[in-house]
Design an enzyme around this catalytic site. Sequence first.
Site, PDB file in Angstrom:
ATOM      1  N   ASP A  17      14.128  20.282  42.776  1.00  0.00           N
ATOM      2  CA  ASP A  17      13.617  18.651  42.714  1.00  0.00           C
ATOM      3  C   ASP A  17      12.172  18.752  43.066  1.00  0.00           C
ATOM      4  OD1 ASP A  17      13.444  19.111  45.555  1.00  0.00           O
ATOM      5  OD2 ASP A  17      15.103  17.858  45.668  1.00  0.00           O
ATOM      6  N   ASP A  27      10.453  16.275  56.815  1.00  0.00           N
ATOM      7  CA  ASP A  27      10.680  15.059  56.288  1.00  0.00           C
ATOM      8  C   ASP A  27       9.538  14.086  56.769  1.00  0.00           C
ATOM      9  OD1 ASP A  27      12.545  15.737  54.649  1.00  0.00           O
ATOM     10  OD2 ASP A  27      14.266  15.171  55.811  1.00  0.00           O
TER      11      ASP A  27
HETATM   12  N1  EPU Z   1      17.369  27.701  51.215  1.00  0.00           N
HETATM   13  C1  EPU Z   1      17.396  28.720  50.436  1.00  0.00           C
HETATM   14  N2  EPU Z   1      18.608  29.223  50.324  1.00  0.00           N
HETATM   15  C2  EPU Z   1      19.993  28.408  50.542  1.00  0.00           C
HETATM   16  C3  EPU Z   1      19.690  27.459  51.284  1.00  0.00           C
HETATM   17  C4  EPU Z   1      18.193  26.998  51.625  1.00  0.00           C
HETATM   18  O1  EPU Z   1      16.392  29.445  50.039  1.00  0.00           O
HETATM   19  O2  EPU Z   1      21.035  28.875  50.630  1.00  0.00           O
HETATM   20  C5  EPU Z   1      15.991  27.132  51.447  1.00  0.00           C
HETATM   21  C6  EPU Z   1      15.365  25.873  50.791  1.00  0.00           C
HETATM   22  O3  EPU Z   1      15.114  26.212  49.236  1.00  0.00           O
HETATM   23  C7  EPU Z   1      14.603  25.309  51.564  1.00  0.00           C
HETATM   24  C8  EPU Z   1      14.845  25.904  53.058  1.00  0.00           C
HETATM   25  O4  EPU Z   1      15.726  26.890  52.666  1.00  0.00           O
HETATM   26  O5  EPU Z   1      13.276  25.874  50.940  1.00  0.00           O
HETATM   27  C9  EPU Z   1      15.549  24.493  53.693  1.00  0.00           C
HETATM   28  O6  EPU Z   1      16.637  24.287  53.138  1.00  0.00           O
HETATM   29  P1  EPU Z   1      17.869  23.388  53.884  1.00  0.00           P
HETATM   30  O7  EPU Z   1      19.193  24.000  53.331  1.00  0.00           O
HETATM   31  O8  EPU Z   1      17.479  23.781  55.273  1.00  0.00           O
HETATM   32  O9  EPU Z   1      17.891  21.995  53.362  1.00  0.00           O
HETATM   33  P2  EPU Z   1      18.853  21.269  52.885  1.00  0.00           P
HETATM   34  O10 EPU Z   1      20.126  21.173  53.269  1.00  0.00           O
HETATM   35  O11 EPU Z   1      18.650  21.327  51.335  1.00  0.00           O
HETATM   36  C10 EPU Z   1      18.407  19.071  54.433  1.00  0.00           C
HETATM   37  C11 EPU Z   1      18.076  17.692  54.240  1.00  0.00           C
HETATM   38  C12 EPU Z   1      16.239  17.436  53.704  1.00  0.00           C
HETATM   39  C13 EPU Z   1      15.702  18.130  54.874  1.00  0.00           C
HETATM   40  C14 EPU Z   1      16.108  19.505  54.976  1.00  0.00           C
HETATM   41  C15 EPU Z   1      15.515  20.289  55.950  1.00  0.00           C
HETATM   42  C16 EPU Z   1      20.191  16.693  53.383  1.00  0.00           C
HETATM   43  C17 EPU Z   1      20.789  15.900  52.075  1.00  0.00           C
HETATM   44  N3  EPU Z   1      18.963  16.963  53.265  1.00  0.00           N
HETATM   45  O12 EPU Z   1      18.205  19.542  53.118  1.00  0.00           O
HETATM   46  O13 EPU Z   1      16.446  16.177  53.576  1.00  0.00           O
HETATM   47  O14 EPU Z   1      14.350  18.074  54.404  1.00  0.00           O
HETATM   48  O15 EPU Z   1      17.423  19.678  55.366  1.00  0.00           O
HETATM   49  O16 EPU Z   1      15.429  19.658  57.468  1.00  0.00           O
HETATM   50  O17 EPU Z   1      20.458  16.774  54.459  1.00  0.00           O
HETATM   51  C18 EPU Z   1      15.175  14.084  52.805  1.00  0.00           C
HETATM   52  O18 EPU Z   1      16.243  13.529  53.621  1.00  0.00           O
HETATM   53  O19 EPU Z   1      14.316  13.534  52.169  1.00  0.00           O
HETATM   54  C19 EPU Z   1      15.561  15.445  52.565  1.00  0.00           C
HETATM   55  C20 EPU Z   1      14.823  16.213  51.755  1.00  0.00           C
END
Ligand code: EPU
Length: 428
Positions: A119, A308
Amino acid sequence: MARVDVIRVKGGARLAGDVTVDGAKNSALKLMAVTLLAEGRSVVENVPRITDIAIMGEVLRRLGCQVELAGGIATIDVPAVPGAEADYDLVRRLRASICVLGPLLARRGDVRVALPGGDMIGSRGLDMHFSGLARMGAEISGEHGFVIASAPGGLRGAKIWLDFPSVGATENLLMAAVLARGGTEIDNAAREPEIVDICEMLNAMGARISGAGTSTLQIEGVHALSPVRHTTIGDRIVGGTWAFGAAMTRGDVTVHGVRPEFLDIALDKLVSAGAVVDPGENSFRVRMADRPTAVDVVTLPFPGFATDLLPMALGLGAVSQGSSLITENIFDGRFMFVNEMVRLGADIRTDGHHAVVRGRERLSGAPVRATDIRAGAGLVIAGLCAEGMTEVGEVHHIDRGYPDFVADLAKLGVDVERAQVAEPRYGF
Ligand code: EPU
């Protein structure tokens, strides 16, 4: 000609007054997925009135749940055997749909979820979700844009180390582990307040999780969970957006509905920039008398500075006295919207995951485009510090995370309107 919504703000505004924040989007979405773990009626309160919640409601409906969303309350009736599939048309609109993977695998033993793809804030991998579930005995494959997972013999507890404290992976693994056979330990787990919220709801349903809010989560699997009523924590990112807005516009805003300790580092940065911050129990007040002083910011997983709020940190730097170094460590594409801020006259140069921002006394209003939820809100707030009008397009992004954004801005004293404009079409 198609019509699209824009938000117009008149610059030179000073945010002043009180604003109340709804429940956290990133908690409520997952709490709705948590309900899948127990047959019967669960109720999630303090759910924000935003598009993403409506889409998650639809995801659950297609899984056979009855979902009612009204007055900030999600009432979800979960069948004995929920469906197995989340399709691409919903997942592409809501990446967070991937969080049904863990609970469905735990409840049914098989699931097909469309892969969300990348995204506008970066590539966003899911490898840790998959490898963690595989350690718990799941077989995972990819086919035709779907991830297909099954655990014919049921999930079993395992020791899992995450390479990075991913929020989404921690959540999926937690939701799978609560019903797995035996104990699971997740090391280097995410510590975000939203994770603690999920653990509290799960424990109230009968799960046995300890260590919530620390890097090590211990989960003792149980046979079944019961439905529950749970209230979502306040949205620290929306609260933080108003805090930065107050500081950038030399305003005075009291934010209600969110605990200030969720924003410790962000509020401390504002104090370094010259603001006065008065924390309350579930509220805080931010006042700024003079032009902010530049501060450096580094984003990190919680309790670090939230990624964020990066667009707001860039906005603060853009109007501060001096230069700020802003470093992004979570998403590779988070700076993609910077050119929009440059259109507002901000002096920002990026190099890899660093941005150097040289502060200016005033920005200059212009038409700009939201590229994601937080960039959109950040551009509107920056527009408050610009001479003349700023028109932010593609506001459907903002609608995904900020309930009543325009009404709240107006209440805080901003000359603001939401309007529909004709979208020009080019072509042959
Ligand atoms: N990542 C990996 N592999 C994985 C999981 C994550 O490489 O298996 C990487 C991602 O590509 C990224 C980083 O690790 O570069 C962080 O990802 P994370 O999994 O922590 O984030 P997320 O769960 O996808 C949630 C929030 C985001 C927020 C992030 C970090 C939700 C729906 N989204 O995303 O919120 O920025 O945690 O705090 O909970 C927003 O609300 O605008 C938003 C983007």
